[in-house]
Design an enzyme around this catalytic site. Sequence first.
Site, PDB file in Angstrom:
ATOM      1  N   ALA A 149       3.282  -1.055   4.636  1.00  0.00           N
ATOM      2  CA  ALA A 149       2.778  -1.084   6.019  1.00  0.00           C
ATOM      3  C   ALA A 149       2.369  -2.490   6.461  1.00  0.00           C
ATOM      4  CB  ALA A 149       1.599  -0.128   6.159  1.00  0.00           C
TER       5      ALA A 149
ATOM      6  N   ASP B  66       1.979 -16.156   5.903  1.00  0.00           N
ATOM      7  CA  ASP B  66       1.473 -17.517   5.663  1.00  0.00           C
ATOM      8  C   ASP B  66       1.447 -17.845   4.171  1.00  0.00           C
ATOM      9  OD1 ASP B  66       1.160 -17.991   8.342  1.00  0.00           O
ATOM     10  OD2 ASP B  66      -0.998 -17.643   8.394  1.00  0.00           O
TER      11      ASP B  66
ATOM     12  N   ARG C  24      13.890   3.757  12.279  1.00  0.00           N
ATOM     13  CA  ARG C  24      12.629   4.503  12.389  1.00  0.00           C
ATOM     14  C   ARG C  24      11.860   4.083  13.657  1.00  0.00           C
ATOM     15  NH1 ARG C  24       9.745   4.513   6.706  1.00  0.00           N
ATOM     16  NH2 ARG C  24       8.529   6.130   7.788  1.00  0.00           N
TER      17      ARG C  24
ATOM     18  N   ASN D 244       7.995  -5.813  -1.269  1.00  0.00           N
ATOM     19  CA  ASN D 244       7.972  -4.724  -0.297  1.00  0.00           C
ATOM     20  C   ASN D 244       6.520  -4.629   0.170  1.00  0.00           C
ATOM     21  OD1 ASN D 244       7.924  -2.427   1.204  1.00  0.00           O
ATOM     22  ND2 ASN D 244       9.071  -1.158  -0.238  1.00  0.00           N
TER      23      ASN D 244
ATOM     24  N   HIS E  91      12.968  -2.944   1.640  1.00  0.00           N
ATOM     25  CA  HIS E  91      12.422  -1.684   2.163  1.00  0.00           C
ATOM     26  C   HIS E  91      13.271  -0.542   1.663  1.00  0.00           C
ATOM     27  CE1 HIS E  91       9.480  -3.644   4.535  1.00  0.00           C
ATOM     28  NE2 HIS E  91      10.398  -4.485   4.963  1.00  0.00           N
ATOM     29  N   ILE E  92      12.606   0.466   1.128  1.00  0.00           N
ATOM     30  CA  ILE E  92      13.315   1.617   0.570  1.00  0.00           C
ATOM     31  C   ILE E  92      14.035   2.366   1.693  1.00  0.00           C
ATOM     32  CG2 ILE E  92      12.950   3.843  -0.601  1.00  0.00           C
ATOM     33  CD1 ILE E  92      10.461   2.451  -1.918  1.00  0.00           C
ATOM     34  N   SER E  93      13.347   2.567   2.798  1.00  0.00           N
ATOM     35  CA  SER E  93      13.938   3.282   3.942  1.00  0.00           C
ATOM     36  C   SER E  93      14.615   2.289   4.886  1.00  0.00           C
ATOM     37  CB  SER E  93      12.837   4.049   4.695  1.00  0.00           C
ATOM     38  OG  SER E  93      11.919   3.143   5.284  1.00  0.00           O
TER      39      SER E  93
ATOM     40  N   GLU F 113      12.832  -9.659   0.800  1.00  0.00           N
ATOM     41  CA  GLU F 113      12.056  -8.506   1.268  1.00  0.00           C
ATOM     42  C   GLU F 113      12.887  -7.238   1.029  1.00  0.00           C
ATOM     43  OE1 GLU F 113      11.903  -8.484   5.546  1.00  0.00           O
ATOM     44  OE2 GLU F 113      10.081  -7.282   5.598  1.00  0.00           O
TER      45      GLU F 113
ATOM     46  N   ARG G 227       8.068  -0.292  13.320  1.00  0.00           N
ATOM     47  CA  ARG G 227       8.546  -0.695  11.985  1.00  0.00           C
ATOM     48  C   ARG G 227       9.661  -1.727  12.070  1.00  0.00           C
ATOM     49  NH1 ARG G 227       6.067   2.970   8.376  1.00  0.00           N
ATOM     50  NH2 ARG G 227       5.668   4.965   9.421  1.00  0.00           N
TER      51      ARG G 227
ATOM     52  N   PRO H 109       0.780  -1.234   0.000  1.00  0.00           N
ATOM     53  CA  PRO H 109       0.000   0.000   0.000  1.00  0.00           C
ATOM     54  C   PRO H 109       0.816   1.292   0.000  1.00  0.00           C
ATOM     55  CG  PRO H 109      -0.225  -1.180   2.091  1.00  0.00           C
ATOM     56  CD  PRO H 109       0.451  -2.109   1.130  1.00  0.00           C
ATOM     57  N   ASN H 110       0.353   2.212  -0.802  1.00  0.00           N
ATOM     58  CA  ASN H 110       0.853   3.592  -0.901  1.00  0.00           C
ATOM     59  C   ASN H 110       2.175   3.732  -1.649  1.00  0.00           C
ATOM     60  OD1 ASN H 110      -1.329   4.824   0.611  1.00  0.00           O
ATOM     61  ND2 ASN H 110      -0.466   3.783   2.393  1.00  0.00           N
TER      62      ASN H 110
ATOM     63  N   HIS I 207       4.437  -4.840   8.915  1.00  0.00           N
ATOM     64  CA  HIS I 207       4.429  -4.806  10.373  1.00  0.00           C
ATOM     65  C   HIS I 207       3.156  -5.412  10.982  1.00  0.00           C
ATOM     66  CE1 HIS I 207       7.644  -2.254   9.159  1.00  0.00           C
ATOM     67  NE2 HIS I 207       6.816  -1.350   8.657  1.00  0.00           N
TER      68      HIS I 207
ATOM     69  N   ARG J  99       4.909  12.412  -1.945  1.00  0.00           N
ATOM     70  CA  ARG J  99       5.009  12.982  -0.586  1.00  0.00           C
ATOM     71  C   ARG J  99       6.152  12.294   0.159  1.00  0.00           C
ATOM     72  NH1 ARG J  99       1.166  12.199   2.989  1.00  0.00           N
ATOM     73  NH2 ARG J  99       2.084  13.862   4.217  1.00  0.00           N
TER      74      ARG J  99
ATOM     75  N   TYR K  31      11.535   8.640   1.664  1.00  0.00           N
ATOM     76  CA  TYR K  31      11.551   7.648   0.575  1.00  0.00           C
ATOM     77  C   TYR K  31      12.273   8.130  -0.684  1.00  0.00           C
ATOM     78  CZ  TYR K  31       8.107   5.588   3.649  1.00  0.00           C
ATOM     79  OH  TYR K  31       7.475   5.052   4.745  1.00  0.00           O
TER      80      TYR K  31
HETATM   81  O1  CA2 Z   1      10.732   1.688   3.529  1.00  0.00           O
HETATM   82  C1  CA2 Z   1       9.857   1.022   2.969  1.00  0.00           C
HETATM   83  O2  CA2 Z   1       9.976   0.602   1.822  1.00  0.00           O
HETATM   84  C2  CA2 Z   1       8.527   0.766   3.675  1.00  0.00           C
HETATM   85  O3  CA2 Z   1       8.111  -0.549   3.341  1.00  0.00           O
HETATM   86  C3  CA2 Z   1       7.541   1.801   3.142  1.00  0.00           C
HETATM   87  C4  CA2 Z   1       6.187   1.731   3.836  1.00  0.00           C
HETATM   88  C5  CA2 Z   1       6.330   1.763   5.351  1.00  0.00           C
HETATM   89  O4  CA2 Z   1       5.074   1.571   5.962  1.00  0.00           O
HETATM   90  C6  CA2 Z   1       7.290   0.701   5.845  1.00  0.00           C
HETATM   91  O5  CA2 Z   1       7.426   0.830   7.245  1.00  0.00           O
HETATM   92  C7  CA2 Z   1       8.650   0.851   5.189  1.00  0.00           C
HETATM   93  C8  CA2 Z   1       5.331   2.924   3.427  1.00  0.00           C
HETATM   94  C9  CA2 Z   1       5.120   3.068   1.959  1.00  0.00           C
HETATM   95  C10 CA2 Z   1       4.320   4.310   1.749  1.00  0.00           C
HETATM   96  O6  CA2 Z   1       4.932   5.083   0.776  1.00  0.00           O
HETATM   97  C11 CA2 Z   1       4.676   6.409   0.767  1.00  0.00           C
HETATM   98  C12 CA2 Z   1       4.980   7.048  -0.404  1.00  0.00           C
HETATM   99  C13 CA2 Z   1       4.772   8.388  -0.508  1.00  0.00           C
HETATM  100  C14 CA2 Z   1       4.258   9.092   0.555  1.00  0.00           C
HETATM  101  C15 CA2 Z   1       3.960   8.451   1.726  1.00  0.00           C
HETATM  102  C16 CA2 Z   1       4.159   7.102   1.831  1.00  0.00           C
END
Ligand code: CA2
Length: 144
Positions: free
Chosen positions: A76, A86, A106, A73, A99-101, A97, A110, A9-10, A79, A17, A22
Amino acid sequence: MKILVLNGPNLNFLGIREPGIYGKNTFADLLRLLEETAKAEQIELIQYQSNHEGDLVDKIQWAYGKIDGIVINPAAYTHTSVAILDALKAVSIPAVEVHISDVDAREPFRQISYPGLACEKTIKGHGLEGYREAILYLKEHYAS
Ligand code: CA2
């Protein structure tokens, strides 16, 4: 070799944003990186992004018997999702797996990953480049 890249998601909002966390790259930039990597490495790559947990579970189940490696990836759902954990366990396809960040640097919530428990490796904090690293890892270890 066939690789499925799953984004949760997102992530389709990348670059729109929170560039401080990110980066400035957009989701379209990520899709370009995936295409370039697949071409350079002669890999068949299928990418899928969804904001819905069940859709991600369905896509993992769809991969059974068709796909040699998964890059995921879960965003959210990382977590929270025992369902994605499963599904990865059920299909038993080698998964990495991404994760960009750097999630470890954090918020404490997370720092737990359920899907990560079924993955061979986790790459975190390398930005979009982490996806390329994950593909190369799967190719190196699982290409037949
Ligand atoms: O660091 C990552 O790749 C995450 O999987 C990104 C997730 C976050 O919930 C994980 O803890 C770490 C969030 C992705 C949402 O991406 C956004 C993009 C633009 C603006 C806000 C959020």
